[in-house]
Design an enzyme around this catalytic site. Structure first.
Site, PDB file in Angstrom:
ATOM      1  N   ARG A  18       2.956  -4.659  -1.684  1.00 38.17           N
ATOM      2  CA  ARG A  18       2.186  -3.401  -1.716  1.00 38.17           C
ATOM      3  C   ARG A  18       1.262  -3.340  -2.927  1.00 38.17           C
ATOM      4  NH1 ARG A  18       6.308   1.118  -1.779  1.00 38.17           N
ATOM      5  NH2 ARG A  18       7.388  -0.480  -2.957  1.00 38.17           N
ATOM      6  N   ASN A  36       5.857   0.515   2.886  1.00 31.15           N
ATOM      7  CA  ASN A  36       6.911  -0.230   3.547  1.00 31.15           C
ATOM      8  C   ASN A  36       7.364   0.552   4.767  1.00 31.15           C
ATOM      9  OD1 ASN A  36       6.971  -2.306   1.672  1.00 31.15           O
ATOM     10  ND2 ASN A  36       8.652  -1.435   0.493  1.00 31.15           N
TER      11      ASN A  36
END
Length: 90
Positions: A18, A36
């Site tokens: 990320r 996520n």
């Protein structure tokens, strides 16, 4: 302007994926978010100029060093108008 939704599967959680995506968004002037998903995948919602999106997606598909991208599914979706790029927490 273009907006895409990307679902990334593989070894993409717990490896800095990320943060890698967020850094790429900053470099390529992309707005939206990355998060996520409960099933171990990562979702990217990104919008920007078509050429910037193209280069951003190429970078995301490679991922950071410890990651492994098995599938990278891209869908065009309607433009939203995000003003920044965020890492969303679940």
């Amino acid at each position: 302007m273009k907006r895409v939704r990307v679902i990334v599967d593989g070894r993409v959680q717990g490896v800095g994926f990320r943060y890698f995506v967020a850094n790429g968004a900053k470099i390529h002037n992309i707005n939206g978010y990355v998060q996520n998903l409960p099933d171990g995948k990562v979702e990217i919602d990104a919008e920007g100029e078509c050429e910037n999106i193209y280069h951003f997606l190429l970078q995301c598909k490679q991922g950071p060093q410890l990651s492994r991208v098995d599938t990278f599914m891209v869908s065009d979706i309607p433009f939203y108008g995000y003003r920044q790029f965020k890492i969303k927490q679940r």
